[in-house]
Design a protein around this motif. Sequence first.
Motif, PDB file in Angstrom:
ATOM      1  N   PRO A 236       0.831  -1.213   0.000  1.00 22.64           N
ATOM      2  CA  PRO A 236       0.000   0.000   0.000  1.00 22.64           C
ATOM      3  C   PRO A 236       0.861   1.257   0.000  1.00 22.64           C
ATOM      4  O   PRO A 236       2.038   1.240   0.355  1.00 22.64           O
ATOM      5  CB  PRO A 236      -0.803  -0.120   1.299  1.00 22.64           C
ATOM      6  N   MET A 237       0.236   2.358  -0.400  1.00 20.91           N
ATOM      7  CA  MET A 237       0.916   3.646  -0.346  1.00 20.91           C
ATOM      8  C   MET A 237       1.222   4.010   1.110  1.00 20.91           C
ATOM      9  O   MET A 237       0.414   3.727   2.005  1.00 20.91           O
ATOM     10  CB  MET A 237       0.030   4.730  -0.959  1.00 20.91           C
TER      11      MET A 237
ATOM     12  N   LEU B 268      -1.483   6.572   2.032  1.00 19.13           N
ATOM     13  CA  LEU B 268      -2.828   6.198   1.589  1.00 19.13           C
ATOM     14  C   LEU B 268      -2.923   4.676   1.570  1.00 19.13           C
ATOM     15  O   LEU B 268      -2.735   4.038   0.530  1.00 19.13           O
ATOM     16  CB  LEU B 268      -3.115   6.780   0.199  1.00 19.13           C
TER      17      LEU B 268
ATOM     18  N   VAL C  37      -4.838   2.715  -1.201  1.00 16.41           N
ATOM     19  CA  VAL C  37      -4.443   2.899  -2.599  1.00 16.41           C
ATOM     20  C   VAL C  37      -3.248   2.000  -2.890  1.00 16.41           C
ATOM     21  O   VAL C  37      -2.264   2.027  -2.163  1.00 16.41           O
ATOM     22  CB  VAL C  37      -4.088   4.378  -2.878  1.00 16.41           C
TER      23      VAL C  37
ATOM     24  N   GLN D 148       0.194   0.611  -4.496  1.00 18.94           N
ATOM     25  CA  GLN D 148       1.422   1.303  -4.878  1.00 18.94           C
ATOM     26  C   GLN D 148       1.780   0.971  -6.327  1.00 18.94           C
ATOM     27  O   GLN D 148       2.888   0.527  -6.633  1.00 18.94           O
ATOM     28  CB  GLN D 148       2.556   0.899  -3.929  1.00 18.94           C
TER      29      GLN D 148
ATOM     30  N   PHE E  26       0.722   5.296 -10.547  1.00 16.70           N
ATOM     31  CA  PHE E  26       0.462   6.395  -9.618  1.00 16.70           C
ATOM     32  C   PHE E  26       1.758   7.080  -9.193  1.00 16.70           C
ATOM     33  O   PHE E  26       1.796   8.298  -9.037  1.00 16.70           O
ATOM     34  CB  PHE E  26      -0.279   5.880  -8.381  1.00 16.70           C
TER      35      PHE E  26
ATOM     36  N   PRO F  16      -5.837  -4.452  -4.895  1.00 16.79           N
ATOM     37  CA  PRO F  16      -5.709  -4.113  -3.466  1.00 16.79           C
ATOM     38  C   PRO F  16      -6.486  -5.092  -2.580  1.00 16.79           C
ATOM     39  O   PRO F  16      -7.668  -5.378  -2.831  1.00 16.79           O
ATOM     40  CB  PRO F  16      -6.304  -2.699  -3.383  1.00 16.79           C
TER      41      PRO F  16
END
Length: 348
Positions: free
Chosen positions: A190-191, A194, A197, A199, A203, A276
């Motif tokens: 994950p970010m 965030l 969201v 990775q 993005f 995700p």
Amino acid sequence: MTAVDWLIVVLRVALPAMIFPALVIPLTWVERRGAAFMQDRIGPNRVGPFGLLQAVADAIKMFTKETVTPAAADRLLFLIAPVVAAFAALSTFAVVPYGATLRVGGREIELIGADVSIGILYAFAITSLSVYAIVLAGWSSNNKFSLMGGIRSSAQMISYELAMTTAAAGVVLAASSFRLNDIIAMQQRPMPLLPFVPQWNAFLQPLGFLIVLVSAFAETNRLPFDLPEAEAELVAGYHTEYSGMRFGAFQMAEYVNVVVACAITVTLYLGGWSLPGFAPTSILGVAASVVVFAVKTAILVWVFVWVRWTLPRFRYDQLMRLGWKALLPLALVNLLWAAALEMGRAGR
């Protein structure tokens, strides 16, 4: 290795190799219906329901049509060119993971032809072979229009390969690996700020994603980059003198290259088969991962169709200017951005 292990290896390599040529038929139908939709026409609707068998009829025609070799052609190179085109198209997908690892009976079956440590380098090396097929076809035909199409193709592909590989170097830098499985695993995290969201590199490196996507159009000779064919100028370009299944091999290679280019872009920038919160462990989960990968790839393939019937063809000077003066400098900027991200992540 036991006989079962060898069978598994053969199947995971052979199945994609058999499926990809078969995809040409539905892709031809999608292209024609997509063009008709955008131009407010009906499209193929005579052969079979909704015209679905029109592409099958075209394939039968190519298999039964006489193949003609020009009297002054270099026969050996003339015959080798479509073989090289088909080989390069079908071999590239061997290193692309198309699903999660399947665990059956104590065995771990990776859904990839060959999980080599230099996966992305292999993919770019094999795709660059397609330029030899086009140049050989143009040279061996002993036709000025064919030769001009081959020369155009060589300059175009070399120009856009530089931008594509430079942009993809940012992904390699972020993953610290050339293996495509490692690149997918890196995008499953994950970010940092965030957590909901993924990775995905699209993005983190949107500029690199756009550069690779645009370069893929040029590498596959699709509009607005189809200068090697340019029927308004070169009759049909490098394959002017080809007929029957020799011509069909070039057409098959073009569509397979489009699918492979989309599959590599999905792997590098859109998380490959992952989603995700999606951790497939069962057989159904692994099947779902294959479907996820196929859907992502199909969406990008539709983008190729959409762009083809939306944008006009570039002039050749515009094409070269875009590659050398726009995409290549931007690819270097993207590489510096990826390096800055890695330094920030390392806390330097």
